[in-house]
Scaffold this motif. Structure first.
Motif, short mmCIF file in Angstrom:
data_model
loop_
_atom_site.label_atom_id
_atom_site.label_comp_id
_atom_site.label_asym_id
_atom_site.label_seq_id
_atom_site.Cartn_x
_atom_site.Cartn_y
_atom_site.Cartn_z
N HIS A 167 48.83 -21.91 31.65
CA HIS A 167 48.22 -23.22 31.41
C HIS A 167 48.87 -23.81 30.18
O HIS A 167 49.77 -23.19 29.60
CB HIS A 167 46.69 -23.11 31.27
CG HIS A 167 46.21 -22.29 30.10
ND1 HIS A 167 46.65 -21.01 29.84
CD2 HIS A 167 45.29 -22.56 29.13
CE1 HIS A 167 46.03 -20.54 28.76
NE2 HIS A 167 45.21 -21.47 28.32
N HIS A 194 47.42 -24.87 27.20
CA HIS A 194 46.83 -24.81 25.86
C HIS A 194 47.92 -24.45 24.86
O HIS A 194 48.88 -23.74 25.18
CB HIS A 194 45.68 -23.79 25.81
CG HIS A 194 44.37 -24.37 26.29
ND1 HIS A 194 43.28 -23.61 26.62
CD2 HIS A 194 43.99 -25.68 26.46
CE1 HIS A 194 42.28 -24.40 26.98
NE2 HIS A 194 42.68 -25.64 26.90
N ASP A 239 48.46 -22.46 22.41
CA ASP A 239 48.96 -21.12 22.10
C ASP A 239 49.92 -20.60 23.18
O ASP A 239 50.64 -19.64 22.96
CB ASP A 239 47.82 -20.12 21.87
CG ASP A 239 46.73 -20.15 22.93
OD1 ASP A 239 46.47 -21.23 23.47
OD2 ASP A 239 46.15 -19.09 23.21
N HIS A 240 49.96 -21.28 24.34
CA HIS A 240 50.81 -20.82 25.45
C HIS A 240 52.09 -21.65 25.59
O HIS A 240 52.93 -21.34 26.43
CB HIS A 240 50.01 -20.80 26.76
CG HIS A 240 48.84 -19.87 26.68
ND1 HIS A 240 48.83 -18.63 27.25
CD2 HIS A 240 47.66 -19.98 26.00
CE1 HIS A 240 47.68 -18.02 26.96
NE2 HIS A 240 46.96 -18.83 26.20
N HIS A 282 38.41 -21.39 32.91
CA HIS A 282 38.86 -21.72 31.56
C HIS A 282 38.63 -23.21 31.35
O HIS A 282 38.58 -23.96 32.34
CB HIS A 282 40.35 -21.35 31.46
CG HIS A 282 40.84 -21.18 30.06
ND1 HIS A 282 40.29 -20.28 29.18
CD2 HIS A 282 41.85 -21.79 29.37
CE1 HIS A 282 40.92 -20.35 28.03
NE2 HIS A 282 41.87 -21.26 28.12
N ASP A 325 43.05 -15.92 29.69
CA ASP A 325 42.42 -17.20 29.45
C ASP A 325 41.49 -17.47 30.64
O ASP A 325 41.62 -18.43 31.39
CB ASP A 325 43.45 -18.31 29.19
CG ASP A 325 44.08 -18.12 27.80
OD1 ASP A 325 44.70 -17.08 27.60
OD2 ASP A 325 43.89 -19.00 26.93
ZN LIG Z 1 43.59 -21.30 26.88
#
Ligand SMILES: [Zn+2]
Ligand SMILES: [Zn+2]
Length: 306
Positions: free
Chosen positions: A73, A75, A77-78, A157, A178
């Motif tokens: 996904h 977000h 942090d990814h 999520h 997640d």
């Molecule tokens: Zn996430």
């Protein structure tokens, strides 16, 4: 099948003396096969920077780079490591980015590429030298040639997030992070004036079915990398709805699904190395996990699955 962890931490990079043994970089996993010369990467957290440096030293001298990145996904942090992924700046490189289709009108390219603007980064998207293309995925299955198949499942999520199942040569590897257990979205307290027993029952049934589908998705896998951000106690103390699982639930679900090895992943940024050692002693024992091999992911380590 070989899996290498370049980033195992959730939410935000957290380097420091309390996290150096398990690692402070955010999610990035390399998947490789001895007989297949393809560079496969899952997620572009801060761990992808070092992986990019290795790819430049190891693969680039052999010829133009051909890289496939599977985003769970978008977000932060990814994806936050992507601007620091050197192959993007190399003319002749080909980078294909897979990720969840969004339903809000923004394409995957717009969401991922918006990091490359002067507000956030000194290099604009148009200046990237690699040839980049995008593949938007929904639930289903894709044949990626060379006997390599991916299957996808929507997870629970706060944004659309995919679980992946990678299959090749009779081996199966899944990512399931997640995510948290599905639960009814309807009011469950009979004392609430808006409580509706039928709605409540229906919500419970839908959640049960979705959790069953998740277990079916990872059924019999050789290894599953599962969200283990919290303990059950932490989860029940105000973290329900945050999109992450308690380790105890991950262990029970994977055991029900007949998973062979379970890797707990996406460690909470507050979790210290010593705490992860303690959790290993408590949770990664036959008493809790039965015959399934359970461990907490460590940055810089690799696992061979045969
Ligand atoms: Zn996430
Ligand atoms: Zn995350």
């Amino acid at each position: 099948m070989r899996i290498t962890f370049w980033g195992v931490r959730g939410s935000i990079p957290c380097p420091g003396r309390k996290t150096y043994r398990y690692g402070g970089n955010t999610p990035c996993i390399e998947l490789s096969f001895e007989d297949m010369k393809r560079s496969l990467i899952i997620d572009a957290g801060s761990g992808i920077r070092e992986l990019g440096n290795l790819i430049m030293a190891r693969d680039f001298p052999k010829g133009p780079l051909n890289i496939e990145i599977f985003l769970t996904h978008t977000h932060w942090d990814h994806i936050l490591g992507l601007p620091f992924f050197t192959p993007l700046y190399i003319p002749g490189s080909q980078v294909r980015i897979y990720g969840p289709a969004s339903f809000d009108g923004n394409s995957l390219q717009e969401v991922v590429g918006s990091q490359f603007s002067y507000h956030y980064f000194p290099i604009r998207y148009a200046e990237l030298a690699a040839e980049i293309d995008y593949v938007e995925l929904k639930e289903g299955s894709c044949d990626l040639r060379d006997g390599f198949i991916i299957k996808t499942k929507f997870l629970n999520h706060p944004v659309l997030c995919l679980g992946y199942r990678f299959e090749r040569n009779g081996l199966a590897f899944c990512t399931l992070y997640d995510t948290e257990p599905f639960r009814s979205v309807f009011i469950d307290n009979p004392a609430n004036p808006d409580y509706d027993e039928d709605m409540h029952h229906e919500g419970e049934m839908i959640a049960f079915e979705e959790n069953r589908r998740v277990e079916e998705f990872i059924s019999g896998a050789d290894i599953v990398i599962y969200d283990g951000q919290y303990t059950l106690k932490e989860y029940q103390s105000g973290k329900v709805g945050w999109g992450h699982s308690p380790c105890e639930y991950a262990i029970a679900a994977a055991a029900r699904a007949g998973v062979k090895r379970l890797c707990l992943f996406h460690h909470d940024p507050l979790r210290t190395d010593d705490e992860l050692d303690q959790l290993t002693e408590v949770l990664c024992t036959p008493h809790i996990s039965g015959s399934m091999n359970v461990f907490f992911a460590k940055e810089g380590t690799s696992i061979n699955i045969t």
